[in-house]
Structure formats: C-alpha cells, structure tokens
Design a protein around this motif. Structure first.
Motif, PDB file in Angstrom:
ATOM      1  N   LEU A 182      38.966  30.116  48.430  1.00 43.54           N
ATOM      2  CA  LEU A 182      39.616  31.421  48.527  1.00 43.54           C
ATOM      3  C   LEU A 182      39.994  31.984  47.167  1.00 43.54           C
ATOM      4  O   LEU A 182      40.032  33.199  46.996  1.00 43.54           O
ATOM      5  CB  LEU A 182      40.850  31.329  49.432  1.00 43.54           C
ATOM      6  N   VAL A 183      40.248  31.111  46.199  1.00 41.80           N
ATOM      7  CA  VAL A 183      40.551  31.592  44.843  1.00 41.80           C
ATOM      8  C   VAL A 183      39.343  32.349  44.290  1.00 41.80           C
ATOM      9  O   VAL A 183      39.482  33.462  43.771  1.00 41.80           O
ATOM     10  CB  VAL A 183      40.935  30.411  43.925  1.00 41.80           C
ATOM     11  N   PHE A 184      38.161  31.756  44.444  1.00 38.42           N
ATOM     12  CA  PHE A 184      36.949  32.427  43.974  1.00 38.42           C
ATOM     13  C   PHE A 184      36.684  33.706  44.774  1.00 38.42           C
ATOM     14  O   PHE A 184      36.225  34.696  44.224  1.00 38.42           O
ATOM     15  CB  PHE A 184      35.745  31.483  44.068  1.00 38.42           C
ATOM     16  N   PHE A 185      36.993  33.677  46.059  1.00 40.48           N
ATOM     17  CA  PHE A 185      36.796  34.861  46.891  1.00 40.48           C
ATOM     18  C   PHE A 185      37.674  36.016  46.399  1.00 40.48           C
ATOM     19  O   PHE A 185      37.210  37.148  46.264  1.00 40.48           O
ATOM     20  CB  PHE A 185      37.097  34.542  48.352  1.00 40.48           C
ATOM     21  N   PHE A 186      38.937  35.732  46.111  1.00 42.51           N
ATOM     22  CA  PHE A 186      39.829  36.800  45.664  1.00 42.51           C
ATOM     23  C   PHE A 186      39.521  37.262  44.242  1.00 42.51           C
ATOM     24  O   PHE A 186      39.701  38.441  43.919  1.00 42.51           O
ATOM     25  CB  PHE A 186      41.293  36.371  45.808  1.00 42.51           C
ATOM     26  N   ILE A 187      39.046  36.368  43.394  1.00 46.94           N
ATOM     27  CA  ILE A 187      38.583  36.785  42.059  1.00 46.94           C
ATOM     28  C   ILE A 187      37.415  37.751  42.213  1.00 46.94           C
ATOM     29  O   ILE A 187      37.349  38.786  41.542  1.00 46.94           O
ATOM     30  CB  ILE A 187      38.191  35.563  41.206  1.00 46.94           C
ATOM     31  N   GLY A 188      36.494  37.420  43.115  1.00 44.59           N
ATOM     32  CA  GLY A 188      35.352  38.301  43.372  1.00 44.59           C
ATOM     33  C   GLY A 188      35.776  39.644  43.936  1.00 44.59           C
ATOM     34  O   GLY A 188      35.249  40.686  43.548  1.00 44.59           O
ATOM     35  N   CYS A 189      36.738  39.640  44.855  1.00 39.29           N
ATOM     36  CA  CYS A 189      37.220  40.906  45.428  1.00 39.29           C
ATOM     37  C   CYS A 189      37.884  41.774  44.357  1.00 39.29           C
ATOM     38  O   CYS A 189      37.700  42.993  44.341  1.00 39.29           O
ATOM     39  CB  CYS A 189      38.205  40.636  46.562  1.00 39.29           C
ATOM     40  N   PHE A 190      38.634  41.145  43.460  1.00 37.75           N
ATOM     41  CA  PHE A 190      39.251  41.890  42.366  1.00 37.75           C
ATOM     42  C   PHE A 190      38.192  42.518  41.468  1.00 37.75           C
ATOM     43  O   PHE A 190      38.276  43.690  41.094  1.00 37.75           O
ATOM     44  CB  PHE A 190      40.162  40.962  41.552  1.00 37.75           C
ATOM     45  N   GLY A 191      37.160  41.743  41.146  1.00 46.63           N
ATOM     46  CA  GLY A 191      36.070  42.265  40.317  1.00 46.63           C
ATOM     47  C   GLY A 191      35.297  43.373  41.009  1.00 46.63           C
ATOM     48  O   GLY A 191      34.864  44.335  40.370  1.00 46.63           O
ATOM     49  N   LEU A 192      35.112  43.242  42.334  1.00 48.71           N
ATOM     50  CA  LEU A 192      34.434  44.304  43.088  1.00 48.71           C
ATOM     51  C   LEU A 192      35.189  45.616  42.987  1.00 48.71           C
ATOM     52  O   LEU A 192      34.598  46.673  42.726  1.00 48.71           O
ATOM     53  CB  LEU A 192      34.309  43.910  44.566  1.00 48.71           C
ATOM     54  N   SER A 193      36.489  45.548  43.205  1.00 46.56           N
ATOM     55  CA  SER A 193      37.275  46.786  43.137  1.00 46.56           C
ATOM     56  C   SER A 193      37.328  47.328  41.710  1.00 46.56           C
ATOM     57  O   SER A 193      37.184  48.535  41.491  1.00 46.56           O
ATOM     58  CB  SER A 193      38.679  46.552  43.686  1.00 46.56           C
TER      59      SER A 193
END
Length: 191
Positions: free
Chosen positions: A80-91
């Motif tokens: 989930l840490v990698f998932f949220f890092i990815g979501c932050f980068g997407l936005s």
C-alpha cells in the motif's frame, strides 16, 4: 499447483522487467536533470526539475521491481505504501501536465518566446505520470494477487481444521475403551 508456479514465474519476470526498466528511467531522469539544470545554453529549470521528479518515481518503480523479484513475502506488507506513492505521482503529474499545457497554449496566443520550453516541460510531467501509473497499476495488481493468495490459504487452513476435527470425532473413545484403558493402567500399577 501449476497455476501457483506460473503466477510466481510471472511475478518474478515482471519484477525483473520493472527493475531494469526503472533503472533506465533513473538514468534518463538524472541525465535530463543535469543537462537542463547545468548546461548554460539549454537552461530550462522546469524541465530539469520535472526530469529529477521523474527520476524519483522511476527509482520507486525500480525498487518495487527489485522487491517483487527477490522478496515477495516481505513486499506484501508494504504494497500500500507503493500504491499511495503512485497515486500521489499520478495526481502530481496529471495536474502539472494540464497546467503547463494550458500555460503553453495561452502563451502561444500572446507569442511569448517560452512556448517551446513549456511543451518540453509537459513531456517530463507526462513521464512522471507514466512512472506513477506503472507503480500504481503493479502495486494494485499485486495487492489483489496477495489477497487472493491469503484467501486461498485461509480456505485450506479451514478445510484442514475441519478434516482434523472430523478425524478427531472418529477417534473419540467409547466408554468401553476408556474402561479397558483404566484397567490396563491399574494392572501396570499393581506389583
């Protein structure tokens, strides 16, 4: 059993690909950052900055690929840490891409000389978006795979416990067998 081996091979192959693909992104991101921030004729602070941000997300992809390749069991706890890092980068990448593209289009109407560099910045904002999308997609995919594995493991544990309970009921002692064991124990105790 075969599907599990195929899934492990697929996960391992995907980890190897992500690791080396991320390393290419790391090298290109660092190069772009150095070139656009340090070269006097190509000085473009925004493109250099977004190149370095792209390097950060490519590095996250590379680390994720390395963990996927070598240490899947430990990675499952931190997916989930990698998932949220990815979501932050997407936005971050999508908002910056839209902002720079809008600003480049508006400056084109006014005939400002910075138009070419703003389109170049849009490219690097899109690269941040790309690396973040890869990270988000892969971590979500592996989170679902891990959830399915956990569910299968829970089902097999439940079936095994049910089997052991059913075997335990069959091996329950009858009153006659208990009486026979007691008489054998007392016979052993008597000299």
């Amino acid at each position: 059993m075969t599907s599990c081996k195929m899934a492990c091979c697929s996960r391992k192959c995907r980890g190897i690909f992500l690791f080396f693909y991320g390393l290419v992104g790391v090298a290109v991101g660092i190069l772009v950052g150095i070139i656009f921030l340090c070269h006097p004729q190509l000085a473009n602070f925004n493109a250099g900055l977004w190149g370095l941000i792209s390097f950060v997300f490519a590095l996250a992809d590379s680390i994720y690929g390395l963990l996927l390749w070598t240490a899947w069991k430990t990675l499952r706890k931190g997916i989930l840490v990698f998932f949220f890092i990815g979501c932050f980068g997407l936005s971050l990448g999508s908002v910056a891409f839209a902002a720079y593209l809008t600003f480049a289009i508006i400056c084109t109407k006014d005939g400002a000389p910075l138009v070419g560099t703003l389109y170049l910045v849009c490219v690097w904002c899109f690269m941040v978006f790309k690396w973040s999308m890869i990270l988000t997609f892969n971590s979500a995919l592996d989170d679902r795979a891990g959830a399915a594995e956990r569910q299968k493991q829970q089902e097999t544990e439940r079936v095994e416990s049910m089997d052991s309970l059913s075997r335990g009921e069959k091996q329950q002692k009858t009153p006659e067998s208990v009486a026979e064991e007691d008489s054998e124990d007392t016979d052993r105790l008597l000299p």
